[in-house]
Design a protein around this motif. Sequence first.
Motif, mmCIF file in Angstrom:
data_model
loop_
_atom_site.group_PDB
_atom_site.id
_atom_site.type_symbol
_atom_site.label_atom_id
_atom_site.label_comp_id
_atom_site.label_asym_id
_atom_site.label_seq_id
_atom_site.Cartn_x
_atom_site.Cartn_y
_atom_site.Cartn_z
ATOM 1 N N HIS A 108 1.813 0.168 -2.381
ATOM 2 C CA HIS A 108 1.628 0.568 -0.987
ATOM 3 C C HIS A 108 1.659 -0.721 -0.172
ATOM 4 O O HIS A 108 0.728 -1.530 -0.245
ATOM 5 N N SER B 90 1.476 6.523 3.883
ATOM 6 C CA SER B 90 0.154 6.291 3.303
ATOM 7 C C SER B 90 -0.682 5.658 4.405
ATOM 8 O O SER B 90 -0.201 4.757 5.089
ATOM 9 N N THR C 239 1.746 1.552 4.029
ATOM 10 C CA THR C 239 0.395 1.960 4.397
ATOM 11 C C THR C 239 -0.165 1.077 5.501
ATOM 12 O O THR C 239 0.507 0.176 6.009
ATOM 13 N N HIS D 202 5.707 2.883 -1.069
ATOM 14 C CA HIS D 202 4.865 3.447 -0.015
ATOM 15 C C HIS D 202 4.594 2.378 1.047
ATOM 16 O O HIS D 202 4.517 1.194 0.746
#
Length: 267
Positions: free
Chosen positions: A158, A224, A193, A191
């Motif tokens: 992430h 995320s 984030t 991901h």
Amino acid sequence: MIIIGEKINGAIPSVAKAIADKDEAFIKELAKSQSEAGAAYIDVCASVDSAIELETMKWLIDLVQDVTDTPIAIDSPDAQVCAKAIEFCNKPGLVNSVSMEGNKIDLVFPIIAESKWECIALLCDDTGIPQTGEKRLEVFAAIMEKAKAFNIDPSRLHIDPLVEMLCTAEDGINTVLEVMREVKRQYPTIHVTGGASNISFNLPARKFVNQAFLVLSMGAGMDSAIINPLHKHMMGLIYATEALKGNDEYCMEYIGGYREGLYGPVK
């Protein structure tokens, strides 16, 4: 959207008091309510003196695991604490976080390499937070070289492009959005984030800034987010944005979230 519930953090005064008072019921309720609100991970951050941080983390993690099976996000600026706290968790979760500062990655990546743990990686290094998107992407490239060396699939990472205060930014969030887009272009399964509330520090009516930031960021690839899942308006915006982006077939998740009361009815 992968929701990382942010409420169990010793930097929050009410949580700091609960930690000091050993108020187990308070911590358990925060964990249970965030899980029921749709959190994919429960972030656990002690924010106490380093001498007692690890034992405090264990106490908090044990309390969370008493009331929910939702995986833990181990949150500490100390990579050694993150590495050791993994042992307290019943199932793989999320390490929050590593970066190219010092030896953080070299401490954490070998431990999670042979597991199903995921990891947040911040785009900063020993020089601090890069001021340009180009420099942040250079840090990103270095992180991905490390991930490759340890055979960690991009889908387990992430990437946090480092959201700073809007009131001190020269170009709003354009730099952050550009970094998000490029990260997702290079690694579609990775991901992206970030802490949604970071953007609004020192501004009035912060919720409007946070919500606008989240919608724009999701459009740039954020999937995320470290947020408070108990904020129903924020959760409603997430479900709606996912549907508008075409990530929710026939709006079934949006409808289901409404029926379950995760964000509605909203007046």
